[in-house]
Design a protein around this motif. Structure first.
Motif, mmCIF file in Angstrom:
data_model
loop_
_atom_site.group_PDB
_atom_site.id
_atom_site.type_symbol
_atom_site.label_atom_id
_atom_site.label_comp_id
_atom_site.label_asym_id
_atom_site.label_seq_id
_atom_site.Cartn_x
_atom_site.Cartn_y
_atom_site.Cartn_z
ATOM 1 N N PRO A 164 4.746 2.037 -1.308
ATOM 2 C CA PRO A 164 5.750 2.551 -2.240
ATOM 3 C C PRO A 164 7.141 2.595 -1.633
ATOM 4 O O PRO A 164 7.337 2.447 -0.425
ATOM 5 N N ARG A 165 8.128 2.834 -2.499
ATOM 6 C CA ARG A 165 9.506 3.004 -2.051
ATOM 7 C C ARG A 165 9.603 4.246 -1.166
ATOM 8 O O ARG A 165 8.866 5.214 -1.340
ATOM 9 N N SER A 166 10.569 4.233 -0.231
ATOM 10 C CA SER A 166 10.611 5.280 0.789
ATOM 11 C C SER A 166 11.757 6.271 0.617
ATOM 12 O O SER A 166 11.843 7.232 1.376
ATOM 13 N N THR A 167 12.657 6.041 -0.359
ATOM 14 C CA THR A 167 13.769 6.964 -0.571
ATOM 15 C C THR A 167 13.943 7.239 -2.063
ATOM 16 O O THR A 167 13.491 6.452 -2.914
ATOM 17 N N VAL A 168 14.627 8.345 -2.363
ATOM 18 C CA VAL A 168 14.908 8.679 -3.761
ATOM 19 C C VAL A 168 15.759 7.588 -4.400
ATOM 20 O O VAL A 168 15.524 7.193 -5.551
ATOM 21 N N LYS A 169 16.749 7.079 -3.672
ATOM 22 C CA LYS A 169 17.627 6.036 -4.202
ATOM 23 C C LYS A 169 16.836 4.785 -4.568
ATOM 24 O O LYS A 169 17.022 4.220 -5.664
ATOM 25 N N ALA A 170 15.968 4.347 -3.680
ATOM 26 C CA ALA A 170 15.183 3.135 -3.933
ATOM 27 C C ALA A 170 14.225 3.341 -5.098
ATOM 28 O O ALA A 170 14.039 2.449 -5.930
ATOM 29 N N LEU A 171 13.608 4.515 -5.167
ATOM 30 C CA LEU A 171 12.672 4.807 -6.253
ATOM 31 C C LEU A 171 13.409 4.864 -7.596
ATOM 32 O O LEU A 171 12.913 4.356 -8.612
ATOM 33 N N HIS A 174 16.227 3.352 -8.417
ATOM 34 C CA HIS A 174 16.615 1.988 -8.787
ATOM 35 C C HIS A 174 15.424 1.226 -9.358
ATOM 36 O O HIS A 174 15.535 0.542 -10.392
ATOM 37 N N GLN A 175 14.284 1.321 -8.683
ATOM 38 C CA GLN A 175 13.086 0.616 -9.118
ATOM 39 C C GLN A 175 12.684 1.023 -10.529
ATOM 40 O O GLN A 175 12.438 0.170 -11.397
ATOM 41 N N PHE A 176 12.647 2.325 -10.786
ATOM 42 C CA PHE A 176 12.154 2.785 -12.080
ATOM 43 C C PHE A 176 13.186 2.607 -13.189
ATOM 44 O O PHE A 176 12.819 2.376 -14.348
ATOM 45 N N PHE A 177 14.472 2.697 -12.865
ATOM 46 C CA PHE A 177 15.494 2.434 -13.875
ATOM 47 C C PHE A 177 15.394 0.984 -14.338
ATOM 48 O O PHE A 177 15.411 0.705 -15.552
ATOM 49 N N PRO A 184 6.977 17.236 -7.474
ATOM 50 C CA PRO A 184 7.845 17.477 -8.631
ATOM 51 C C PRO A 184 9.090 16.597 -8.627
ATOM 52 O O PRO A 184 9.481 16.056 -9.669
ATOM 53 N N LEU A 185 9.724 16.435 -7.458
ATOM 54 C CA LEU A 185 10.905 15.577 -7.367
ATOM 55 C C LEU A 185 10.549 14.136 -7.706
ATOM 56 O O LEU A 185 11.244 13.473 -8.488
ATOM 57 N N VAL A 186 9.468 13.643 -7.116
ATOM 58 C CA VAL A 186 9.072 12.251 -7.331
ATOM 59 C C VAL A 186 8.749 11.999 -8.804
ATOM 60 O O VAL A 186 9.189 11.007 -9.397
ATOM 61 N N LEU A 187 7.986 12.900 -9.418
ATOM 62 C CA LEU A 187 7.634 12.729 -10.826
ATOM 63 C C LEU A 187 8.870 12.769 -11.719
ATOM 64 O O LEU A 187 9.004 11.967 -12.651
ATOM 65 N N ALA A 188 9.784 13.690 -11.430
ATOM 66 C CA ALA A 188 11.011 13.784 -12.233
ATOM 67 C C ALA A 188 11.845 12.508 -12.096
ATOM 68 O O ALA A 188 12.396 12.011 -13.086
ATOM 69 N N VAL A 189 11.965 11.988 -10.872
ATOM 70 C CA VAL A 189 12.716 10.749 -10.666
ATOM 71 C C VAL A 189 12.077 9.602 -11.453
ATOM 72 O O VAL A 189 12.769 8.827 -12.132
ATOM 73 N N MET A 190 10.761 9.484 -11.374
ATOM 74 C CA MET A 190 10.062 8.421 -12.110
ATOM 75 C C MET A 190 10.329 8.524 -13.607
ATOM 76 O O MET A 190 10.722 7.548 -14.264
ATOM 77 N N HIS A 191 10.112 9.720 -14.165
ATOM 78 C CA HIS A 191 10.268 9.903 -15.611
ATOM 79 C C HIS A 191 11.702 9.693 -16.068
ATOM 80 O O HIS A 191 11.970 8.966 -17.034
ATOM 81 N N ALA A 209 14.364 8.299 -14.477
ATOM 82 C CA ALA A 209 14.927 6.971 -14.218
ATOM 83 C C ALA A 209 14.334 5.945 -15.183
ATOM 84 O O ALA A 209 15.062 5.125 -15.762
ATOM 85 N N TRP A 210 13.029 5.968 -15.363
ATOM 86 C CA TRP A 210 12.361 5.025 -16.274
ATOM 87 C C TRP A 210 12.870 5.229 -17.695
ATOM 88 O O TRP A 210 13.247 4.276 -18.385
ATOM 89 N N GLY A 211 12.905 6.494 -18.138
ATOM 90 C CA GLY A 211 13.358 6.790 -19.486
ATOM 91 C C GLY A 211 14.808 6.418 -19.705
ATOM 92 O O GLY A 211 15.183 5.892 -20.761
ATOM 93 N N SER A 212 15.663 6.690 -18.715
ATOM 94 C CA SER A 212 17.083 6.336 -18.832
ATOM 95 C C SER A 212 17.266 4.829 -18.901
ATOM 96 O O SER A 212 18.063 4.317 -19.702
ATOM 97 N N GLY A 213 16.532 4.101 -18.060
ATOM 98 C CA GLY A 213 16.605 2.642 -18.111
ATOM 99 C C GLY A 213 16.165 2.103 -19.460
ATOM 100 O O GLY A 213 16.775 1.179 -20.008
ATOM 101 N N PHE A 214 15.119 2.691 -20.020
ATOM 102 C CA PHE A 214 14.622 2.268 -21.330
ATOM 103 C C PHE A 214 15.686 2.506 -22.402
ATOM 104 O O PHE A 214 15.925 1.664 -23.263
ATOM 105 N N LEU A 215 16.341 3.663 -22.362
ATOM 106 C CA LEU A 215 17.352 3.998 -23.360
ATOM 107 C C LEU A 215 18.597 3.121 -23.225
ATOM 108 O O LEU A 215 19.180 2.702 -24.231
#
Length: 338
Positions: free
Chosen positions: A212-219, A221-224, A307-314, A316-322
């Motif tokens: 997996p990605r190793s930083t909040v920034k990389a994660l 970007h990936q999910f967005f 909690p941080l990882v899940l929030a970033v995933m949700h 970032a993914w949701g923002s990219g989708f929108l």
């Protein structure tokens, strides 16, 4: 019995750290039949191309092809065009095959007659943050809605699988990977295979270790980016929309609207703050409780980061989708493979 020959295709971009290990993992499979490895190398900014050329010089089973665009689907299609054999196995340059993967995949392909067989995306981290990302990948609260995220999923037909071992004739008959999809190209390819009457087959016997990605920034970007491209896939194929894909953008809208309403209430002195805070506080409670009570042998340092990882995933993914794809996003700029 004749052992089928296999072509392994690998899209490669900026993989200085992982490429040699991934290639060694393929060669260490000790596959009893003939094997070739096609490395489709993009315009990397590190020593990836030199490493790939050195590996090919040392072993005649390796071949390097250039991928000028740097995009994953173009890399895969260029590698497919260079293949010599009737079975094609996709491997990523930062993935690690488990022992016996190639032989097991070929056996399942022959037994089932499927167009593509694949197995478990076994996400494994090294640091506490990476381990939290891996747990989230495999959790239904995170990314793990798909069959291939769970080793306890039953063998059988599936909508999609991780990577895959293909019949070359079926892969070429549907035109290979869509070069206009920089993300979600695996899912879209399997969708076209199924529409063509072919079978996509999942087996938990097949496992690929994913880092997996190793930083909040990389994660982020990936999910967005993944959210942007998932919207594009759904735009092209509306029938593929599902509650699982719509949940993250709805969560983003709810949290943003609730926060804005609470802020407006606080500024005007009206009784809106508590009403507005219901959405963000409810979401935070869901993520916190889900992380605290998630089953499994999870180290405390990993669980506290969930909690941080899940929030970033949700988010970032949701923002990219929108946001969706802009003209720049839909161009041919290099993208990491996953």
């Amino acid at each position: 019995m004749t052992i089928p020959a296999v072509s392994v295709i690998m899209p490669v971009l900026n993989e200085e750290e992982h490429l040699a290990r991934s290639v060694e993992g393929v060669l260490a499979q000790d596959y009893p039949g003939e094997i070739e490895i096609i490395l489709a190398v993009g315009p990397s900014v590190d020593r990836t191309h030199d490493i790939a050329s050195g590996l090919a010089s040392a072993d005649p089973r390796l071949k390097v092809v250039d991928n000028p665009t740097g995009t994953t689907p173009n890399a895969l299609n260029l590698a497919i065009a260079a293949c010599s054999h009737d079975i094609i196995v996709r491997v990523d340059a930062h993935g690690e095959l488990t022992p016996g993967y190639l032989q097991t995949a070929v056996e399942i392909l022959g037994r089932t007659g499927a167009a593509n067989v694949g197995g478990v995306m076994d996400a494994r981290g090294r640091t506490p943050f990476e381990k939290a990302v891996a747990v989230a990948y495999n959790s239904r609260l995170g990314l793990g809605g798909g069959t291939f995220h769970h080793e306890d999923s039953s063998e059988g037909p599936a909508d999609t699988v991780f990577l895959g071992c293909f019949r070359a004739d079926a892969l070429r008959a549907v035109g290979g990977y869509d070069p206009t999809l920089h993300r979600a190209q695996d899912w879209e390819l399997n969708y076209r295979l199924r529409k063509a009457g072919e079978t996509v087959w999942f087996s938990p016997l097949l496992r690929v270790t994913y880092r997996p990605r190793s930083t909040v920034k990389a994660l982020t970007h990936q999910f967005f980016k993944t959210g942007q491209w998932r919207r594009e896939v759904m735009k092209r194929n509306p029938e593929t929309a599902s509650a699982r894909y719509l949940a993250p953008p709805l969560a983003v809208v709810g949290v943003a609207a609730g926060t804005a309403l609470a802020a407006a209430g606080a500024l005007t002195g009206r009784g809106w703050p508590l009403v507005g805070l219901a959405a963000p506080l409810g979401y935070a409670t869901l993520i916190g409780a889900g992380s605290a009570f998630m089953k499994g042998d999870i180290e405390p340092s990993t669980r506290t980061r969930l909690p941080l990882v899940l929030a970033v995933m949700h988010m970032a993914w949701g923002s990219g989708f929108l946001v969706g794809l802009g003209r720049k996003d839909s161009g041919a700029e290099p993208e990491e493979t996953l």
